[in-house]
Design an enzyme around this catalytic site. Structure first.
Site, PDB file in Angstrom:
ATOM      1  N   ASP A  12      13.200  14.065  -9.746  1.00 34.54           N
ATOM      2  CA  ASP A  12      14.483  14.378 -10.822  1.00 34.54           C
ATOM      3  C   ASP A  12      15.633  13.510 -10.299  1.00 34.54           C
ATOM      4  OD1 ASP A  12      15.877  16.106 -12.554  1.00 34.54           O
ATOM      5  OD2 ASP A  12      17.453  16.251 -11.283  1.00 34.54           O
ATOM      6  N   GLU A  14      20.182  12.643 -10.587  1.00 33.09           N
ATOM      7  CA  GLU A  14      21.218  12.882 -11.113  1.00 33.09           C
ATOM      8  C   GLU A  14      22.205  11.506 -11.340  1.00 33.09           C
ATOM      9  OE1 GLU A  14      22.068  15.976 -12.155  1.00 33.09           O
ATOM     10  OE2 GLU A  14      20.397  16.869 -11.176  1.00 33.09           O
ATOM     11  N   HIS A 151      20.931  21.728 -11.200  1.00 30.44           N
ATOM     12  CA  HIS A 151      21.638  20.451 -11.553  1.00 30.44           C
ATOM     13  C   HIS A 151      22.072  19.508 -10.422  1.00 30.44           C
ATOM     14  CE1 HIS A 151      21.995  21.108 -15.688  1.00 30.44           C
ATOM     15  NE2 HIS A 151      22.698  22.244 -15.572  1.00 30.44           N
ATOM     16  N   ASP A 156      16.309  20.686  -8.808  1.00 32.96           N
ATOM     17  CA  ASP A 156      15.585  20.802 -10.056  1.00 32.96           C
ATOM     18  C   ASP A 156      14.256  20.441  -9.746  1.00 32.96           C
ATOM     19  OD1 ASP A 156      17.775  21.965 -11.332  1.00 32.96           O
ATOM     20  OD2 ASP A 156      18.508  19.934 -12.122  1.00 32.96           O
TER      21      ASP A 156
END
Length: 576
Positions: A12, A14, A151, A156
């Protein structure tokens, strides 16, 4: 490669925004999954070379100050590739993360990702079509996945790993997936090709479930080799068995694996839930099914022993019952509970606690000085009143004397008032155990060898154990209890004819023969049944359905009492 051996790396990212190229990665998180377990993790903050927008900070908690001075993508991506290795790359909405990762790889002068890739969003859309949303937040909420850091990249990624395990389990169950190639191919299937069920589930749902009766019984789940892998009991076979094969994805992992392995379901009606309960326990111990974790072994349950063979009886506990003239009460749940009850009775009543050699010395001992014994060994009032004390203990052990509850409650209050809180807590705990013990014994109301009764349970209408003309009207099932043990079961129609009445009279005469001696011992299976019968009677405390037998009673009157209880317990015709 089989799914248990395939390494998956769930990733994942960000980012500062949603446009790869214009926006940059600010965090990478990944989890390595092998055999359904997360075995390693990777997490790095990345300096994007620009400020982090306020909306991204509000969403992720990552600020410009946090990423300033952190390694750049050029430094992080080689380490990420080492972590990824040759594993299957997984993400929820994989194209989004893959675009950003490829841009970061290009910045580092590295080629784009070449690993086999799997998108859990695509899997969810094909497997969970009934759910309105397939976003990660909704899926984790639906499956009860605890997200540590929503998040944030690693939080995640780990949550997506747990989701992947659930989805793969469903693929195994419903589509027979066995290898990583099966899973990778499934995500590219057309939607109409993902709506079919595996053949064994379809056969069970279409051929077996409609035939299940809405009546009590035991059921057997068998694997492809015909071996019994699970035994269960049910008040309604139809409802209980059907529950396994609906909403499979919502089951716990053990149940999902069971459903995956089951190829056939058979059952046997018992007429009553109590009979199903007793049969289930025996069948589990006989078959030892791999998916039954409880009840696989017989346990030793303690009994209280009132030694009435002595002129001045004593009380103790024992793991065995013998035909030795003593009175036995129980069974109790565990050894510690038996020890506590013996200790409590010793505090409440003045039975002797010494053994015979000490008693024969004929002089007062420490227990008398403590006020816990009347010293019958020394004669006098202690000896004269001992019989009354034994009767008080016997009334207590059969649940007929509740004075002990008041005594313990008063002792608890006195200890609390004196600020002896440890003693008060001990009395409080004993009070709770005492109330449970009294409730259990009140339903039995006799020592084990003297517990002789007929327990009456209504039969489910339509039960095929009755003759065909009587099935619609229903009837009752009689549990014949002699010397504390289950001696037999009799199914009786609601309106028994002369033949059924004669058969019942013969069964009662044989079971409740006054000359029948108690068994020399009670084996573990007998004690297991006794425990379940006592628990059932306590939970279903309807005295009208417990017909007690006395050795000096009239056999005709006993038969009439059983028939009257049967008529009262049988469901009315309109209810049937």
């Amino acid at each position: 490669m089989t799914l248990d051996r395939t390494p998956f790396v769930i990733v994942d990212t960000e980012t500062t925004g949603s446009r790869a190229g214009d926006d940059r990665i600010i965090e990478v998180g990944a989890a390595r999954l092998v055999g359904g377990e997360v075995v390693d993790t990777f997490q790095e903050l990345v300096d994007p070379g620009r400020h982090v927008p306020a909306r991204i900070t509000r969403l992720t908690g990552i600020s410009t100050g946090m990423v300033y001075g952190q390694p750049t993508a050029t430094e992080v991506m080689p380490r990420f590739l080492d972590f990824l290795g040759d594993a299957v790359l997984v993400a929820h909405n994989l194209p989004f993360d893959a675009r950003f990762l490829d841009v970061a790889l290009a910045e580092a002068g590295l080629p784009p990702l070449q690993n086999p890739s799997l998108d859990t969003l695509r899997l969810a859309r094909r497997l969970l079509s009934s759910l309105p949303s397939k976003g990660l937040s909704k899926l984790t909420q639906h499956f009860g996945i605890d997200v540590q850091g929503r998040h944030r990249a690693l939080g995640d990624a780990v949550a997506t790993a747990e989701l992947l395990v659930i989805l793969i389990d469903r693929l195994k169950i419903e589509f027979g997936a066995e290898t990583a190639e099966d899973v990778l191919a499934f995500q590219r299937r057309r939607y109409k090709d993902t709506r079919r069920e595996p053949s064994h589930l379809k056969a069970i749902r279409e051929e077996t479930l409609p035939r299940l009766p809405d009546r009590p019984g035991v059921y057997f789940m068998r694997d492809g080799r015909g071996r019994v892998v699970y035994v269960g009991k049910a008040k309604s076979l139809r409802n209980r068995v059907r529950s396994y094969f609906t909403s499979v994805e919502a089951h716990d992992p053990k149940t999902r694996k069971l459903v995956r392995d089951v190829r056939d379901v058979t059952w046997r009606e018992t007429g009553t839930e109590l009979a199903a309960l007793l049969e289930e326990s025996k069948l589990i111990k006989n078959h030892l099914p791999v998916y039954n974790r409880a009840q696989r072994k017989y346990r030793d349950y303690p009994f209280l022993r009132l030694d009435t063979t002595h002129a001045y009886p004593t009380l103790s506990w024992t793991p065995r019952i013998a035909h030795d003239g003593a009175e036995y009460y129980g069974p109790l749940g565990r050894r510690g509970q038996a020890e506590e009850v013996v200790e409590l009775i010793s505090r409440l009543f003045r039975l002797r606690e010494c053994d015979d050699p000490v008693f024969e010395l004929g002089r007062e001992c420490l227990y008398h000085q403590m006020g816990r014994c009347g010293a019958p060994c020394a004669g006098g009032a202690g000896a004269d009143e001992y019989g009354l004390e034994v009767e008080r203990v016997r009334a207590f052990l059969t649940g007929q004397d509740t004075e002990a509850v008041d005594m313990v409650e008063e002792a608890m209050r006195e200890a609390a008032a004196a600020r002896e809180y440890e003693a008060a807590g001990w009395y409080r705990d004993q009070l709770r155990r005492l109330e449970r013990t009294l409730g259990r014994q009140r339903t039995v109301a006799s020592a084990v060898h003297e517990h002789d009764a007929v327990l009456v349970e209504p039969l489910a209408p339509g039960y095929d154990g009755l003759p065909a003309p009587a099935q619609a009207a229903g009837g009752v099932q009689l549990f014949l209890i002699r010397h504390g043990r289950l001696a037999g079961r009799v199914d009786l129609p609601r309106d028994p004819g002369p033949d059924e009445t004669a058969d019942l009279a013969a069964a009662l005469a044989e079971t409740f023969d006054p000359g029948l001696a108690p068994p020399e011992s009670h084996l573990r299976p007998d004690v297991d049944e006794m425990r379940m019968l006592a628990s059932w009677m306590r939970l279903h405390d309807d005295a009208a359905r417990h017909v007690r037998w006395a050795p000096d009673g009239d056999p005709e009157a006993f038969l009439d009492a059983v028939l009257a209880a049967a008529r009262a317990a049988a469901p009315a015709t309109e209810e049937a």
